[in-house]
Design a protein around this motif. Structure first.
Motif, PDB file in Angstrom:
ATOM      1  N   PRO A 353       7.317   4.816   5.951  1.00 52.19           N
ATOM      2  CA  PRO A 353       7.114   3.914   4.819  1.00 52.19           C
ATOM      3  C   PRO A 353       6.454   2.601   5.188  1.00 52.19           C
ATOM      4  CG  PRO A 353       9.400   3.879   5.501  1.00 52.19           C
ATOM      5  CD  PRO A 353       8.735   4.962   6.304  1.00 52.19           C
ATOM      6  N   ASP A 354       6.411   2.281   6.480  1.00 49.93           N
ATOM      7  CA  ASP A 354       5.829   1.011   6.906  1.00 49.93           C
ATOM      8  C   ASP A 354       4.308   1.062   6.968  1.00 49.93           C
ATOM      9  OD1 ASP A 354       6.345   2.898   8.978  1.00 49.93           O
ATOM     10  OD2 ASP A 354       5.819   1.378  10.465  1.00 49.93           O
ATOM     11  N   LEU A 355       3.711   2.239   6.788  1.00 46.88           N
ATOM     12  CA  LEU A 355       2.261   2.374   6.870  1.00 46.88           C
ATOM     13  C   LEU A 355       1.611   2.078   5.529  1.00 46.88           C
ATOM     14  CD1 LEU A 355       1.769   5.493   9.144  1.00 46.88           C
ATOM     15  CD2 LEU A 355       2.022   3.091   9.757  1.00 46.88           C
ATOM     16  N   ASP A 356       0.513   1.344   5.559  1.00 45.63           N
ATOM     17  CA  ASP A 356      -0.217   0.945   4.364  1.00 45.63           C
ATOM     18  C   ASP A 356      -1.519   1.728   4.306  1.00 45.63           C
ATOM     19  OD1 ASP A 356      -1.532  -0.270   2.308  1.00 45.63           O
ATOM     20  OD2 ASP A 356      -1.606  -2.258   3.216  1.00 45.63           O
ATOM     21  N   ASP A 357      -1.752   2.466   3.221  1.00 40.82           N
ATOM     22  CA  ASP A 357      -2.950   3.300   3.140  1.00 40.82           C
ATOM     23  C   ASP A 357      -4.211   2.480   2.847  1.00 40.82           C
ATOM     24  OD1 ASP A 357      -2.804   2.662   0.471  1.00 40.82           O
ATOM     25  OD2 ASP A 357      -2.773   4.717  -0.251  1.00 40.82           O
ATOM     26  N   ASN A 358      -4.073   1.151   2.830  1.00 39.65           N
ATOM     27  CA  ASN A 358      -5.235   0.300   2.602  1.00 39.65           C
ATOM     28  C   ASN A 358      -5.909  -0.126   3.903  1.00 39.65           C
ATOM     29  OD1 ASN A 358      -6.927  -1.237   0.746  1.00 39.65           O
ATOM     30  ND2 ASN A 358      -6.016  -3.044   1.678  1.00 39.65           N
ATOM     31  N   GLU A 359      -5.239   0.040   5.026  1.00 37.67           N
ATOM     32  CA  GLU A 359      -5.789  -0.392   6.308  1.00 37.67           C
ATOM     33  C   GLU A 359      -6.775   0.650   6.819  1.00 37.67           C
ATOM     34  OE1 GLU A 359      -4.258  -1.638  10.789  1.00 37.67           O
ATOM     35  OE2 GLU A 359      -2.825  -1.222   9.185  1.00 37.67           O
ATOM     36  N   LEU A 360      -7.945   0.179   7.278  1.00 29.57           N
ATOM     37  CA  LEU A 360      -9.012   1.091   7.684  1.00 29.57           C
ATOM     38  C   LEU A 360      -8.923   1.427   9.168  1.00 29.57           C
ATOM     39  CD1 LEU A 360     -11.576   2.509   6.625  1.00 29.57           C
ATOM     40  CD2 LEU A 360     -12.869   0.512   7.357  1.00 29.57           C
ATOM     41  N   TYR A 361      -8.955   2.725   9.472  1.00 26.21           N
ATOM     42  CA  TYR A 361      -8.952   3.217  10.845  1.00 26.21           C
ATOM     43  C   TYR A 361      -7.921   2.499  11.713  1.00 26.21           C
ATOM     44  CZ  TYR A 361     -13.404   5.150   9.333  1.00 26.21           C
ATOM     45  OH  TYR A 361     -14.382   5.812   8.649  1.00 26.21           O
ATOM     46  N   PRO A 362      -6.662   2.550  11.326  1.00 27.21           N
ATOM     47  CA  PRO A 362      -5.657   1.794  12.083  1.00 27.21           C
ATOM     48  C   PRO A 362      -5.332   2.452  13.409  1.00 27.21           C
ATOM     49  CG  PRO A 362      -4.602   3.134  10.440  1.00 27.21           C
ATOM     50  CD  PRO A 362      -6.087   3.331  10.247  1.00 27.21           C
ATOM     51  N   ALA A 363      -4.906   1.635  14.336  1.00 28.53           N
ATOM     52  CA  ALA A 363      -4.378   2.171  15.586  1.00 28.53           C
ATOM     53  C   ALA A 363      -2.879   2.310  15.433  1.00 28.53           C
ATOM     54  CB  ALA A 363      -4.719   1.235  16.732  1.00 28.53           C
TER      55      ALA A 363
END
Length: 456
Positions: A353-363
């Motif tokens: 749940p801590d992941l945001d689908d707005n961040e591009l190409y995240p590490a």
């Protein structure tokens, strides 16, 4: 394609020698990937910053003065689905370029799954998952035979280990039949355990058409076929943003190799057709495309699943795939095997749940397998495989599912979104392509091809 002549990139004006050389090398890399000397960059001794002759160097929705190349079709993402679509569009006469941010094909969801050819049993009647899985299964078996891709039709048992699970099995049977899976068989516990002596269950649903496939060999075959029809694959080439214009769709591309210190935007591709098959990154890319309605982009969720390998057995305990009844977010910790006979268990479901689908190409996508998660595996697996000894499970690998529904929500369908939803001609987004994405890939590709034809 329109030829682009000698040019320098204004974005490089203030770069040092190292960054400038890296930028020039990237332009050359993409030029080679495009299969032509379309982009010729001035030598490092010349002044960088003259723009692209014949291009519009004024501000646009995509960028200012970047080298520009016109192309027919761009596919974002070289996973199984992107490669299958490239092959399909190539067969339909389209000139395709695939942009892949990684340094190889299929490094994400495509290479981190069970490699199962699903029958099409679990999914709501009339859903894309149901229709494309059943159609894709038949197409995949045929393609594997024609292209000599390693695969095996091993069959699957979905098992109930207690009586209150019987209604779930009956529901799965009904769904499967309604979806066109005509070979399903309900078995007593005794009959199932005759097939698999190591199994313990009270009832089972047998799916003879379920199988396994070498996913990497499948991807390589798709790549080979697509390249034979003119497809160009550009690795280490990520889309940072884009825009809908009067002439098509512009995509701003940057080098994504770890050796590039600035990851500056370096080129614009202007395409008649763009297919967003970026998997885990599909939503974040869509949100960075000017002109795409924000309310047309579904929220993304992420669930990690870990796999454990079975050790300390002289021979595999099962010859069929063994699945428990489904659970929230997945279809339970099940038994699969690879074509070499290695038995593995998984995946489990860990919501992120801590992941945001707005961040591009995240590490941010952490694929570490915590050995401690094996403790839960033992209790789950022993429900149907009680002879599993302590210490027999070794950490394997993990994958992350790009989902369109969160914890406790009903499972969502695939979304293959075209002009009828977002209003933009020549743009197709694929969202939530999780399981059974591998099985459905050839069906998805045909659907995308038909959608493109219907738009014109």
């Amino acid at each position: 394609m329109t030829r682009v002549t000698e040019a320098g990139s204004p974005c490089a004006r203030n770069l040092g020698a190292t960054e400038r050389n890296s930028l020039l090398m990237f332009h050359e890399h993409l030029s080679i990937a495009l299969g032509r000397n379309a982009v010729r960059i001035l030598s490092a001794a010349k002044e960088i910053g003259h723009g692209v002759p014949g291009s519009n160097d004024s501000a646009t929705a995509s960028g200012i003065g970047l080298p520009r190349e016109n192309v027919d079709c761009v596919i974002i993402g070289a996973g199984i689905v992107g490669l299958a679509i490239a092959r399909e569009l190539g067969m339909r006469g389209r000139e395709v370029v695939i942009l892949e941010a990684a340094d190889a094909i299929g490094t994400g969801t495509s290479s981190r799954n069970s490699e199962v050819i699903h029958a099409g049993i679990y999914y709501p009647v009339g859903s894309l998952k149901a229709k494309l899985c059943v159609a894709g299964k038949h197409a995949l078996y045929k393609y594997c035979r024609e292209r000599d891709i390693p695969h095996k039709n091993v069959g699957k048992l979905i098992v109930a280990t207690k009586a209150d699970q019987f209604p779930v099995l009956e529901k799965i049977l009904s769904l499967g039949i309604a979806n066109g899976v005509e070979d399903l068989q309900m078995l007593s516990g005794e009959n199932a355990m005759e097939m698999e002596p190591s199994l313990r269950c009270m009832k089972a649903l047998f799916s003879p058409s379920t199988g396994i496939v070498d996913s990497h060999a499948f991807m390589l075959a798709l790549q080979t076929d697509a390249e034979a029809m003119g497809m160009t694959l550009a690795l280490n080439s990520k889309v940072t943003r884009g825009a809908v214009t009067a002439d098509g769709i512009e995509l701003v591309v940057a080098e994504s190799s770890s050796g590039h210190p600035s990851e500056a935007e370096q080129m614009i591709l202007s395409a008649k057709l763009v297919v967003n098959a970026a998997g885990l990154h599909a939503q974040s890319i869509a949100r960075r495309m000017d002109g795409v309605p924000v309310d047309s982009i579904p929220k993304g969720y992420y669930a990690r699943g870990c796999y454990f390998y079975l050790s300390s057995f002289s021979k595999p305990p099962f010859s069929h795939l063994i699945y428990p009844v489904p659970e929230d977010g997945g279809i339970g910790v099940h038994v699969t095997m690879d074509l070499g006979g290695q038995t593995r268990f998984g995946p489990d479901v860990e919501w992120l749940p801590d992941l945001d689908d707005n961040e591009l190409y995240p590490a941010r996508f952490d694929y570490y397998v915590d050995p401690g998660r094996g403790d839960k595996f033992y209790s789950e697996v022993r429900k149907y495989f009680p002879a599993l000894p302590d210490g027999a499970l070794q950490p394997g690998y993990s994958g992350i599912r790009p989902k369109l529904s969160g914890k406790g929500q009903p499972p969502a369908d695939f979304v293959v979104q075209g002009r009828e939803v977002h209003g933009i001609p020549g743009l197709i987004h694929l969202y939530g392509i999780e399981s059974p994405g591998l099985t459905s890939s050839l069906g998805i590709a045909q659907l995308v091809g038909d959608l493109i034809v219907n738009e014109h």
